[in-house]
Design a protein around this motif. Structure first.
Motif, PDB file in Angstrom:
ATOM      1  N   GLU A 143       0.834  -1.075  -0.089  1.00  0.00           N
ATOM      2  CA  GLU A 143       0.098   0.003   0.036  1.00  0.00           C
ATOM      3  C   GLU A 143       0.791   1.318   0.081  1.00  0.00           C
ATOM      4  OE1 GLU A 143      -2.960   2.561   3.146  1.00  0.00           O
ATOM      5  OE2 GLU A 143      -2.174   0.383   3.592  1.00  0.00           O
ATOM      6  N   VAL A 144       1.723   1.189   0.783  1.00  0.00           N
ATOM      7  CA  VAL A 144       2.926   2.509   1.056  1.00  0.00           C
ATOM      8  C   VAL A 144       3.613   2.785  -0.628  1.00  0.00           C
ATOM      9  CG1 VAL A 144       4.821   3.466   2.233  1.00  0.00           C
ATOM     10  CG2 VAL A 144       2.956   2.457   3.547  1.00  0.00           C
ATOM     11  N   ALA A 145       4.189   1.557  -0.838  1.00  0.00           N
ATOM     12  CA  ALA A 145       5.028   1.447  -1.969  1.00  0.00           C
ATOM     13  C   ALA A 145       3.992   2.094  -3.321  1.00  0.00           C
ATOM     14  CB  ALA A 145       5.574   0.233  -2.386  1.00  0.00           C
ATOM     15  N   SER A 146       2.690   1.604  -3.197  1.00  0.00           N
ATOM     16  CA  SER A 146       1.902   2.074  -4.346  1.00  0.00           C
ATOM     17  C   SER A 146       1.637   3.591  -4.339  1.00  0.00           C
ATOM     18  CB  SER A 146       0.615   1.337  -4.357  1.00  0.00           C
ATOM     19  OG  SER A 146      -0.146   1.778  -5.166  1.00  0.00           O
ATOM     20  N   PHE A 147       1.379   3.881  -3.038  1.00  0.00           N
ATOM     21  CA  PHE A 147       1.069   5.550  -2.996  1.00  0.00           C
ATOM     22  C   PHE A 147       2.403   6.332  -3.184  1.00  0.00           C
ATOM     23  CE2 PHE A 147       0.123   9.079   0.228  1.00  0.00           C
ATOM     24  CZ  PHE A 147      -0.784   9.531  -0.387  1.00  0.00           C
ATOM     25  N   ILE A 148       3.628   5.822  -3.004  1.00  0.00           N
ATOM     26  CA  ILE A 148       4.820   6.538  -3.241  1.00  0.00           C
ATOM     27  C   ILE A 148       4.974   6.664  -4.934  1.00  0.00           C
ATOM     28  CG2 ILE A 148       7.186   6.446  -3.443  1.00  0.00           C
ATOM     29  CD1 ILE A 148       7.152   4.748  -0.806  1.00  0.00           C
ATOM     30  N   GLN A 149       4.691   5.607  -5.382  1.00  0.00           N
ATOM     31  CA  GLN A 149       4.614   5.769  -7.084  1.00  0.00           C
ATOM     32  C   GLN A 149       3.614   6.385  -7.594  1.00  0.00           C
ATOM     33  OE1 GLN A 149       4.731   1.255  -7.664  1.00  0.00           O
ATOM     34  NE2 GLN A 149       6.750   1.303  -6.788  1.00  0.00           N
ATOM     35  N   GLN A 150       2.235   6.457  -7.107  1.00  0.00           N
ATOM     36  CA  GLN A 150       1.207   7.308  -7.601  1.00  0.00           C
ATOM     37  C   GLN A 150       1.546   8.835  -7.572  1.00  0.00           C
ATOM     38  OE1 GLN A 150      -1.998   6.298  -5.186  1.00  0.00           O
ATOM     39  NE2 GLN A 150      -2.227   4.325  -6.205  1.00  0.00           N
ATOM     40  N   ASN A 151       2.310   8.954  -6.653  1.00  0.00           N
ATOM     41  CA  ASN A 151       2.483  10.511  -6.083  1.00  0.00           C
ATOM     42  C   ASN A 151       3.941  10.975  -6.715  1.00  0.00           C
ATOM     43  OD1 ASN A 151       0.018  11.543  -4.696  1.00  0.00           O
ATOM     44  ND2 ASN A 151       0.579   9.653  -3.623  1.00  0.00           N
ATOM     45  N   LYS A 152       4.621  10.102  -7.098  1.00  0.00           N
ATOM     46  CA  LYS A 152       6.133  10.189  -7.717  1.00  0.00           C
ATOM     47  C   LYS A 152       7.109  10.863  -6.671  1.00  0.00           C
ATOM     48  CE  LYS A 152       4.569  10.923 -12.492  1.00  0.00           C
ATOM     49  NZ  LYS A 152       3.247  10.712 -12.460  1.00  0.00           N
ATOM     50  N   ALA A 153       6.768  10.241  -5.587  1.00  0.00           N
ATOM     51  CA  ALA A 153       7.717  10.647  -4.275  1.00  0.00           C
ATOM     52  C   ALA A 153       9.117   9.921  -4.379  1.00  0.00           C
ATOM     53  CB  ALA A 153       6.857  10.752  -3.220  1.00  0.00           C
ATOM     54  N   GLU A 154      10.108  10.310  -3.614  1.00  0.00           N
ATOM     55  CA  GLU A 154      11.224   9.541  -3.322  1.00  0.00           C
ATOM     56  C   GLU A 154      11.050   8.286  -2.406  1.00  0.00           C
ATOM     57  OE1 GLU A 154      14.552  12.098  -3.001  1.00  0.00           O
ATOM     58  OE2 GLU A 154      13.852  13.606  -4.201  1.00  0.00           O
ATOM     59  N   ALA A 155      10.187   8.748  -1.247  1.00  0.00           N
ATOM     60  CA  ALA A 155      10.068   7.892  -0.210  1.00  0.00           C
ATOM     61  C   ALA A 155       8.626   8.083   0.666  1.00  0.00           C
ATOM     62  CB  ALA A 155      11.361   7.879   0.754  1.00  0.00           C
ATOM     63  N   ALA A 156       8.383   7.369   1.658  1.00  0.00           N
ATOM     64  CA  ALA A 156       7.179   7.494   2.400  1.00  0.00           C
ATOM     65  C   ALA A 156       7.610   7.471   3.940  1.00  0.00           C
ATOM     66  CB  ALA A 156       6.176   6.482   2.234  1.00  0.00           C
ATOM     67  N   VAL A 157       7.075   8.649   4.433  1.00  0.00           N
ATOM     68  CA  VAL A 157       7.494   8.577   5.848  1.00  0.00           C
ATOM     69  C   VAL A 157       6.103   7.912   6.652  1.00  0.00           C
ATOM     70  CG1 VAL A 157       7.763   9.882   8.035  1.00  0.00           C
ATOM     71  CG2 VAL A 157       8.965  10.590   5.913  1.00  0.00           C
ATOM     72  N   VAL A 158       6.186   6.907   7.314  1.00  0.00           N
ATOM     73  CA  VAL A 158       4.957   6.283   7.781  1.00  0.00           C
ATOM     74  C   VAL A 158       5.155   6.438   9.499  1.00  0.00           C
ATOM     75  CG1 VAL A 158       4.054   3.852   8.144  1.00  0.00           C
ATOM     76  CG2 VAL A 158       5.169   4.523   6.257  1.00  0.00           C
ATOM     77  N   VAL A 159       3.817   6.846  10.013  1.00  0.00           N
ATOM     78  CA  VAL A 159       3.882   7.053  11.428  1.00  0.00           C
ATOM     79  C   VAL A 159       2.597   6.044  11.976  1.00  0.00           C
ATOM     80  CG1 VAL A 159       3.218   8.848  13.222  1.00  0.00           C
ATOM     81  CG2 VAL A 159       4.373   9.536  10.942  1.00  0.00           C
ATOM     82  N   ILE A 160       2.808   5.455  12.955  1.00  0.00           N
ATOM     83  CA  ILE A 160       1.916   4.497  13.420  1.00  0.00           C
ATOM     84  C   ILE A 160       1.772   4.721  14.862  1.00  0.00           C
ATOM     85  CG2 ILE A 160       1.358   2.080  13.884  1.00  0.00           C
ATOM     86  CD1 ILE A 160       3.165   1.438  11.492  1.00  0.00           C
ATOM     87  N   LEU A 161       0.390   5.211  15.586  1.00  0.00           N
ATOM     88  CA  LEU A 161       0.193   4.968  16.828  1.00  0.00           C
ATOM     89  C   LEU A 161       0.119   3.516  17.413  1.00  0.00           C
ATOM     90  CD1 LEU A 161      -0.202   6.535  19.350  1.00  0.00           C
ATOM     91  CD2 LEU A 161      -2.668   6.648  18.710  1.00  0.00           C
ATOM     92  N   ASP A 162       0.853   3.171  18.002  1.00  0.00           N
ATOM     93  CA  ASP A 162       0.933   1.515  18.651  1.00  0.00           C
ATOM     94  C   ASP A 162       0.045   1.646  19.899  1.00  0.00           C
ATOM     95  OD1 ASP A 162       2.059   0.010  16.904  1.00  0.00           O
ATOM     96  OD2 ASP A 162       4.288   0.189  17.576  1.00  0.00           O
ATOM     97  N   TRP A 163       0.202   2.818  20.643  1.00  0.00           N
ATOM     98  CA  TRP A 163      -0.227   2.671  22.136  1.00  0.00           C
ATOM     99  C   TRP A 163      -0.627   4.083  22.796  1.00  0.00           C
ATOM    100  CZ3 TRP A 163       1.693   2.879  27.346  1.00  0.00           C
ATOM    101  CH2 TRP A 163       0.868   2.419  28.445  1.00  0.00           C
ATOM    102  N   LEU A 164      -1.584   4.280  23.441  1.00  0.00           N
ATOM    103  CA  LEU A 164      -1.877   5.350  24.057  1.00  0.00           C
ATOM    104  C   LEU A 164      -2.546   5.184  25.538  1.00  0.00           C
ATOM    105  CD1 LEU A 164      -2.114   8.538  23.862  1.00  0.00           C
ATOM    106  CD2 LEU A 164      -4.356   8.233  22.646  1.00  0.00           C
ATOM    107  N   ASP A 165      -2.077   5.755  26.451  1.00  0.00           N
ATOM    108  CA  ASP A 165      -2.776   5.463  27.701  1.00  0.00           C
ATOM    109  C   ASP A 165      -2.953   7.032  28.402  1.00  0.00           C
ATOM    110  OD1 ASP A 165      -3.362   5.100  30.312  1.00  0.00           O
ATOM    111  OD2 ASP A 165      -1.462   4.435  30.953  1.00  0.00           O
TER     112      ASP A 165
END
Length: 177
Positions: free
Chosen positions: A93-115
Motif C-alpha cells: 500500500e505504501v509503495a503504491s502510494f509513493i509511486q502514484q505521487n512520484k515521491a522518493e519515499a514515504a514517512v510512515v507514522v503509526i500510533l501503537d499505544w496510548l494511555d
C-alpha cells in the motif's frame, strides 16, 4: 515610557522570526515524500464538539497532519498524505502510494499505544509511536519506536486531548533521517 522601550525589541524579534527560513535538506538526501499514518488505537478521547466535527478524534488524522507540518518545517516536500485503514499500513500500500505521487519515499507514522489515564490529573499521557521510511520498491529504509510522555498545559489537557498526540509527533519527528 516602558512600552516605548519594548516596541523596538518586539519589532526586531518579529523581523528576525519572519526572516528565519525553514531548514534545507542536505544534498543527496530524500526530499520529496508522502506521509502515511496508521493506528492501533481506533478513536482518541474527544474533548470538544470541534474535534468530532473536524474528525480529530481519529488518531490517523492527527498523526498525518502533524507529521506533514513537522516534515515541511524540516525542509521536506510533502506531496500527499494518506490515512491507512489498517492498523499498520502494508508495504505494498505504501509503495503504491509513493509511486502514484512520484515521491522518493514515504514517512510512515503509526500510533501503537496510548494511555490517557494520567491526562486529567498529571496533564500527561503515555504514547508509543512507530516511525519508518519506505522507498518506492517497498524496502524499509529506516524504522524506530518512540516512547514519550508528552506534557501539555492544564487548559490543553482539559480541552484538547489531541494536543498530547501532536506533542508526541513533534518530539519524534527530528529522528527522521
Amino acid at each position: 515610557m516602558r512600552p516605548a522601550r519594548l516596541l523596538p525589541l518586539l519589532l526586531v524579534s518579529l523581523v528576525l522570526s519572519a526572516c528565519a527560513a525553514r531548514q534545507v535538506r542536505p544534498e543527496g538526501a530524500i526530499r520529496k515524500v508522502v506521509v502515511v499514518s496508521g493506528s492501533r488505537v481506533d478513536v482518541l478521547p474527544t474533548g470538544s464538539f470541534r474535534q468530532d466535527i473536524i474528525g480529530e478524534s481519529n488518531p490517523r488524522t492527527v498523526l498525518a497532519r502533524q507529521a506533514e507540518s513537522e516534515l515541511l518545517s524540516r525542509g521536506f516536500e510533502v506531496v500527499a498524505t494518506r490515512q491507512s485503514q489498517a492498523p499498520v499500513p502494508l508495504t505494498d500500500e505504501v509503495a503504491s502510494f509513493i509511486q502514484q505521487n512520484k515521491a522518493e519515499a514515504a514517512v510512515v507514522v503509526i500510533l501503537d499505544w496510548l494511555d490517557v489515564s494520567g491526562a486529567a490529573v498529571l496533564n500527561r499521557v503515555d504514547v508509543v509511536l512507530r516511525l519508518g521510511m519506505v522507498d518506492p520498491n517497498g524496502q524499509v529504509l529506516w524504522t524506530d519506536t518512540f516512547r514519550s510522555q508528552p506534557i501539555v498545559s492544564a487548559y490543553q489537557s482539559a480541552t484538547d486531548w489531541n494536543s498530547f498526540l501532536r506533542r508526541a509527533v513533534i518530539d519524534a519527528m527530528p529522528a527522521v533521517p
